[in-house]
Motif scaffolding. Structure first.
Motif, mmCIF file in Angstrom:
data_model
loop_
_atom_site.group_PDB
_atom_site.id
_atom_site.type_symbol
_atom_site.label_atom_id
_atom_site.label_comp_id
_atom_site.label_asym_id
_atom_site.label_seq_id
_atom_site.Cartn_x
_atom_site.Cartn_y
_atom_site.Cartn_z
ATOM 1 N N LEU A 92 0.847 -1.204 0.000
ATOM 2 C CA LEU A 92 0.000 0.000 0.000
ATOM 3 C C LEU A 92 0.882 1.254 0.000
ATOM 4 O O LEU A 92 0.623 2.224 -0.714
ATOM 5 C CB LEU A 92 -0.916 0.017 1.228
ATOM 6 C CG LEU A 92 -2.053 -1.020 1.264
ATOM 7 C CD1 LEU A 92 -2.828 -0.910 2.581
ATOM 8 C CD2 LEU A 92 -3.005 -0.827 0.079
ATOM 9 N N ASP A 93 1.951 1.215 0.789
ATOM 10 C CA ASP A 93 2.818 2.395 0.900
ATOM 11 C C ASP A 93 3.678 2.576 -0.347
ATOM 12 O O ASP A 93 4.035 3.701 -0.702
ATOM 13 C CB ASP A 93 3.690 2.279 2.156
ATOM 14 C CG ASP A 93 4.314 3.613 2.567
ATOM 15 O OD1 ASP A 93 3.677 4.669 2.351
ATOM 16 O OD2 ASP A 93 5.441 3.608 3.097
ATOM 17 N N ARG A 94 4.001 1.472 -1.024
ATOM 18 C CA ARG A 94 4.724 1.617 -2.294
ATOM 19 C C ARG A 94 3.855 2.365 -3.291
ATOM 20 O O ARG A 94 4.336 3.172 -4.065
ATOM 21 C CB ARG A 94 5.075 0.247 -2.871
ATOM 22 C CG ARG A 94 6.463 -0.236 -2.470
ATOM 23 C CD ARG A 94 6.992 -1.226 -3.475
ATOM 24 N NE ARG A 94 6.272 -2.468 -3.455
ATOM 25 C CZ ARG A 94 5.633 -2.984 -4.498
ATOM 26 N NH1 ARG A 94 5.645 -2.347 -5.662
ATOM 27 N NH2 ARG A 94 4.992 -4.117 -4.393
ATOM 28 N N GLY A 128 3.217 5.971 -1.375
ATOM 29 C CA GLY A 128 4.199 6.544 -0.458
ATOM 30 C C GLY A 128 5.576 6.062 -0.827
ATOM 31 O O GLY A 128 5.954 6.099 -1.991
ATOM 32 N N ASP A 129 6.323 5.585 0.150
ATOM 33 C CA ASP A 129 7.695 5.172 -0.118
ATOM 34 C C ASP A 129 7.991 3.741 0.283
ATOM 35 O O ASP A 129 9.148 3.335 0.364
ATOM 36 C CB ASP A 129 8.672 6.132 0.569
ATOM 37 C CG ASP A 129 8.457 6.173 2.073
ATOM 38 O OD1 ASP A 129 7.477 5.583 2.554
ATOM 39 O OD2 ASP A 129 9.275 6.794 2.760
ATOM 40 N N GLY A 130 6.929 2.968 0.533
ATOM 41 C CA GLY A 130 7.123 1.521 0.650
ATOM 42 C C GLY A 130 7.733 1.022 1.936
ATOM 43 O O GLY A 130 8.276 -0.088 1.963
ATOM 44 N N ASP A 131 7.654 1.814 3.001
ATOM 45 C CA ASP A 131 8.275 1.328 4.231
ATOM 46 C C ASP A 131 7.308 1.115 5.388
ATOM 47 O O ASP A 131 7.716 0.638 6.443
ATOM 48 C CB ASP A 131 9.412 2.263 4.672
ATOM 49 C CG ASP A 131 8.940 3.698 4.910
ATOM 50 O OD1 ASP A 131 7.742 3.970 4.726
ATOM 51 O OD2 ASP A 131 9.781 4.535 5.266
ATOM 52 N N HIS A 132 6.044 1.444 5.232
ATOM 53 C CA HIS A 132 5.148 1.446 6.384
ATOM 54 C C HIS A 132 5.095 0.083 7.090
ATOM 55 O O HIS A 132 5.192 0.008 8.323
ATOM 56 C CB HIS A 132 3.748 1.919 5.985
ATOM 57 C CG HIS A 132 2.837 2.124 7.163
ATOM 58 N ND1 HIS A 132 3.124 2.997 8.181
ATOM 59 C CD2 HIS A 132 1.652 1.543 7.511
ATOM 60 C CE1 HIS A 132 2.158 2.960 9.096
ATOM 61 N NE2 HIS A 132 1.261 2.087 8.711
ATOM 62 N N GLY A 133 4.955 -0.985 6.317
ATOM 63 C CA GLY A 133 4.894 -2.313 6.920
ATOM 64 C C GLY A 133 6.196 -2.668 7.624
ATOM 65 O O GLY A 133 6.194 -3.247 8.725
ATOM 66 N N GLY A 135 0.939 13.984 4.595
ATOM 67 C CA GLY A 135 1.824 12.840 4.383
ATOM 68 C C GLY A 135 2.306 12.777 2.949
ATOM 69 O O GLY A 135 2.005 13.642 2.108
ATOM 70 N N ARG A 136 3.045 11.735 2.685
ATOM 71 C CA ARG A 136 3.718 11.570 1.415
ATOM 72 C C ARG A 136 2.760 11.470 0.233
ATOM 73 O O ARG A 136 3.077 11.891 -0.883
ATOM 74 C CB ARG A 136 4.510 10.278 1.490
ATOM 75 C CG ARG A 136 5.911 10.366 1.073
ATOM 76 C CD ARG A 136 6.582 9.058 1.405
ATOM 77 N NE ARG A 136 7.267 9.129 2.678
ATOM 78 C CZ ARG A 136 8.403 9.781 2.852
ATOM 79 N NH1 ARG A 136 8.978 10.397 1.853
ATOM 80 N NH2 ARG A 136 8.964 9.819 4.028
ATOM 81 N N ALA A 137 1.588 10.895 0.477
ATOM 82 C CA ALA A 137 0.637 10.693 -0.622
ATOM 83 C C ALA A 137 0.088 12.022 -1.130
ATOM 84 O O ALA A 137 -0.457 12.099 -2.231
ATOM 85 C CB ALA A 137 -0.507 9.790 -0.162
HETATM 86 MG MG LIG Z 1 6.276 5.257 4.146
#
Ligand SMILES: [Mg+2]
Ligand SMILES: Nc1ncnc2c1ncn2[C@@H]1O[C@H](COP(=O)(O)OP(=O)(O)O)[C@@H](O)[C@H]1O
Ligand SMILES: Nc1ncnc2c1ncn2[C@@H]1O[C@H](COP(=O)(O)OP(=O)(O)O)[C@@H](O)[C@H]1O
Ligand SMILES: [Mg+2]
Ligand SMILES: [Mg+2]
Ligand SMILES: [Mg+2]
Lengths: 333, 212, 333, 212
Positions: free
Chosen positions: D29-31, D34-39, D178-180
């Motif tokens: 979802l974050d990829r 966002g930047d793909g690190d949330h998980g 946030g990033r989104a």
């Molecule tokens: Mg992130």
């Protein structure tokens, strides 16, 4: 192929023009034929150092033109050694009366074109000598190949010979220092991904998603063997084993460790590689006293790395530490 | 067509044309076992030759044209092929001297000198998987044809056919010179790009002579 | 995913260890929590400069630790801002009694974590100030976004504020210089290829073979628009137009032009870009008097480039020219 | 299960488990926006929480546990989520004070304080496409359930269901925090990763209370 270029035919000229514009304090550039010289060339009484080769290995060689390193760089087309004309012109442009050293990587094309240029230069009464670098241990040196290739060790030869010239050594002495570096440096590389030559538009080779090429050349020439992707530490161990056993490097040696990125490798990976290489050398009693980490001898956007190890003595260490002022290497100034 | 200066000029123009047509093929062969620039390098060189041919003095001999081609290739091709082909045409120029019409013996001398020039610079032997593997059979075939009394056109045709066969015959070889030598066994199955360009150039010579 | 790494969880620690080993003359490193400081930290009487952020942008920030630039860098996990603990520890480690400046890129995570750290530091009685960099014109600054992002302009802020601290400016004065750079620098980037975060193992976004992303962020965040691949000159024109119209930069301005590679871009392409950018600025009467070209604020292996333009005056020029001795930027020493 | 310190500890252990199970989903979802690190960030944080829970003193209250979770997340998660969730649990800890058993009112206070903490730090409003869009409906649903006399388990179940619906409801939104938020219209169609992790955490709370 995705590249930040315009017409592939203009890649080298446009890049050289940009280089000259960005570094006008360091270099001057000629376009017909193309070469890059120190802004203050010729330096009177100093041995001139000229290197060159195909483009696509930047910052090699133009990035090393400046005080304490090269006097001129001659860029050929991408991955194609330059013709004798610009080598000749560059040699004349840097002649300060003490002779000129040609620093040549051991590829048939480079050797032949520099040879022809040297013949022409000599015919003009100018003193010229050549050294040929063949540091790549991936190629077994034998009668059955074109001999070992010159790879990232070239940077070390150019830096150290450049310092010798800068301190006022004669042509013979500068050549001797260069030969000493050549005799004491060994390198080997690995590719994770291929590179794409602009005019070719296709990758120079293909690798499956889980394959890497051990012993890659800097023109995307395939290397010694193709293996499955391994952790960084295992890859470093392979490269280093081939390097160390070659000279061989032994316990008690003092060395410079050079981790060279192939152009597309993130710096974070270069330092992961450096860490392991330094550890392995230390475990063998080989002391790393100088280091260099970065993308210095590249193959366009190729991802991968090469390791070079240079055995140091007091003279080489002092010459390495001497001031250098170029676009890509700079200290002491 | 008689084998004179017009033939040499036409040969070079045809060379430029076929190299341009086979540019991608030569790049691809070189990508497989080299660095992917052979077609680009040769094309750049022969396009420069085309331009230079326009300025030829009217009194030019075959040797003059060959010398012009040699210096042009040396100063525009680069890589291994530049000095090698450059030397070939330079030595060929020397071999035909000031002759204005080339007979069978002169053609054999031309081809032999070209081949010897490449060997002088590159030190390759037959079987090393280089352009020599096209040149040497071409020289042998030309000699054989000439000594069995063939005319100029047949001599060139024999040379071209032998060069083409020689290029194909590089496929199973391991390379011992040039960039492909780094590959060891992995060069097997690939044709040498320089041998292929030699075959194209000698085919151009024959076709032009035959009026094709 | 092909990377020269071992366990993805150890990427940052191993890279920092390699960095410390390669640059022991410049830096010292702590591991619990992780941060990198100048070898001679704390420098008594000097304002300390601390920056940090997610890893994957190397050489930002650790590559800029040293004389004349940062006193400490705090690397978070890849693309993840560091937590307050290491920021706090680094801040204390560089406190030379003249206070500490936090240099923060404008991302929610960075801002919040540095904010928390600053609160904790202040509670300990140490004087700390923060500046937030938001140079990326790709994001329209408005109430409806998290605000502009901090991108490659960060390097210029760190260099120039670092020089101000080195010459003995007070905390307020160093912060004012940093704010002046922030007010005068604008940037925008483009991606040709995505990057792959080690723990994610998949590209952060996908682009077709003929697509590029204009306005890319440095974490692979998509940008302003996705367009078909264009010649380098056309791409440069787009980026530069957005940058120039923003401040705006006008005829008569003197600027520093910074061409920044995203990590996987060959140098030859960076100089092709530089050439065009310098030409376009010159045509508008904007004089480029300083330049920087290289991979300085990267996104792992992403191919692409960003342009930054900084309006210079005498003070900023002098501070830019002042000596700097770090792993990634070095002159005058 | 009664809503006491054992419940909080079990909630946190279940949280660690579900975050770990959904690590890749949250990264994906974050990829996308966002930047793909949330998980990865949340998983690192909750694994650290698991370790810390082992050292809890026997006399710990729910508030103590929440505070420990808060400081652990603040010092291990990083990114935006670290300070935001950290503040949430810190404020929640304050809201429950020294109570040892949490009744419906205490649970509503806990959730409200958590949400308010996030708003305090992140300044997001409902509809900004952030974790607030899961927290706010959860708080409202909990209040409604509590004021209509529901028990603790039902209150938590109502909050969890509302958070899940809130997470789904972020999909059509344009992000403003946030990033989104950099994505503009392109964020439409993607679920906010922080809202999704909030839904997972509140579902864990409800499931543990229900003995599931
Ligand atoms: Mg992130
Ligand atoms: N030593 C040599 N002798 C004869 N031919 C050679 C030699 N080395 C290389 N070649 C020829 O040159 C060709 C490659 O030319 P080219 O690709 O233009 O140069 P480079 O290898 O420098 O890229 C090879 O295919 C081979 O035929
Ligand atoms: N200002 C904010 N207020 C509330 N929540 C926010 C805010 N900014 C970001 N978030 C939440 O944080 C999540 C992203 O967390 P994470 O990926 O861990 O951090 P980062 O964005 O720093 O990589 C988003 O999905 C969103 O729910
Ligand atoms: Mg070549
Ligand atoms: Mg080639
Ligand atoms: Mg992040």
């Amino acid at each position: 192929m995705k590249k930040l270029i315009n017409d592939p035919k203009n890649v080298v000229n446009e890049a050289v023009a940009g280089f000259a514009a960005a570094h006008a304090d360091l270099v001057r550039v000629e376009f017909d034929p193309v070469f890059v010289v120190r802004a203050d060339a010729p330096v009177s009484g100093k041995v001139g150092l000229v290197s060159g080769g195909g483009s696509g290995h930047e910052p090699l060689h133009a990035g090393f033109v400046g005080l304490g390193m090269l006097d001129a760089a001659v860029p050929g087309a991408v991955f194609t050694s330059p013709t004798p004309d610009p080598i000749l012109a560059a040699t004349k442009a840097v002649d300060g009366g003490a002779g000129v050293l040609h620093i040549v990587k051991n590829y048939t094309g480079d050797v032949l074109n520099f040879e022809t240029a040297a013949d022409l230069v000599s015919a003009d009464g100018l003193e010229v000598r050549s050294v040929v670098i063949d540091d790549d241990v991936a190629v077994k040196n034998s009668l059955y190949t074109a001999g070992r290739r010159g790879v990232a060790g070239t940077v070390l030869v150019e830096k150290i010979a450049g310092a010798a010239a800068e301190r006022g050594d004669t042509l013979d002495a500068v050549a001797a220092v260069a030969e000493k570096v050549i005799a004491n440096v060994r390198s080997m590389g690995v590719a994770l991904t291929p590179c794409v030559v602009p005019h070719a538009g296709e990758p120079s080779f293909t690798l499956a998603d889980d394959e890497i090429e051990i012993g890659i050349g800097i023109h995307g020439e395939p290397g010694r063997e193709r293996i499955k992707l391994e952790p960084a530490d295992a890859i470093v161990d392979r490269l280093l084993a081939s390097i160390v056993e070659d000279i061989p490097f032994v316990a008690g040696d003092t060395v410079l460790l050079f981790v060279n990125g192939m152009g597309g490798t993130p710096q974070i990976e270069l330092y992961i590689v450096y860490r392991r290489a330094a550890e392995v050398l230390a475990a063998q009693g080989i002391e790393v006293t100088r280091s260099l980490v970065g993308n210095f001898t590249t193959s366009l956007e190729m991802q991968g790395v090469s390791l070079s190890v240079l055995k140091l003595d007091h003279e080489l260490t002092a010459l390495w530490d001497a001031p250098v002022q170029t676009a890509a290497l700079r200290w002491g100034r | 067509m008689s084998v004179d200066v017009a033939w040499v000029v036409a040969w070079m123009k045809r060379s430029a044309q076929v190299i341009s047509e086979h540019r991608v093929e030569l790049i691809t062969l070189d990508r497989e076992i080299g660095d992917g620039d052979h077609g680009e390098n040769m094309d750049r060189g022969f396009q420069a030759v085309l331009t230079k041919l326009d300025d030829l003095p009217a009194a030019a001999t075959p040797g003059d044209v060959l010398k012009l081609v040699a210096t042009t290739l040396i100063s525009t091709v680069g890589g291994a092929a530049g000095p090698l082909y450059g030397t070939a045409y330079l030595k060929a120029s020397g071999a035909v001297g000031a002759e204005t019409a080339l007979d069978g013996a002169a053609l054999v001398a031309l081809l032999t000198a070209a081949r010897d020039g490449i060997v002088l610079r590159g030190k390759a032997e037959p079987g090393d998987k280089t352009m020599i593997d096209a040149w040497t059979p071409a020289v042998v075939a030309a000699e054989t044809a000439q000594s069995s009394g063939a005319g100029e056109t047949e001599i060139l045709a024999a040379a071209a056919a032998a060069a083409e066969a020689g290029a194909v015959a590089t496929e199973p070889l391991v390379a011992r010179k040039g960039r492909a030598s780094y590959l060891g066994e992995r060069a097997i199955g690939h044709r040498d790009p320089g041998a292929q360009s030699t075959a194209l150039l000698l085919r151009a010579a024959a076709d032009v002579a035959a009026g094709a």
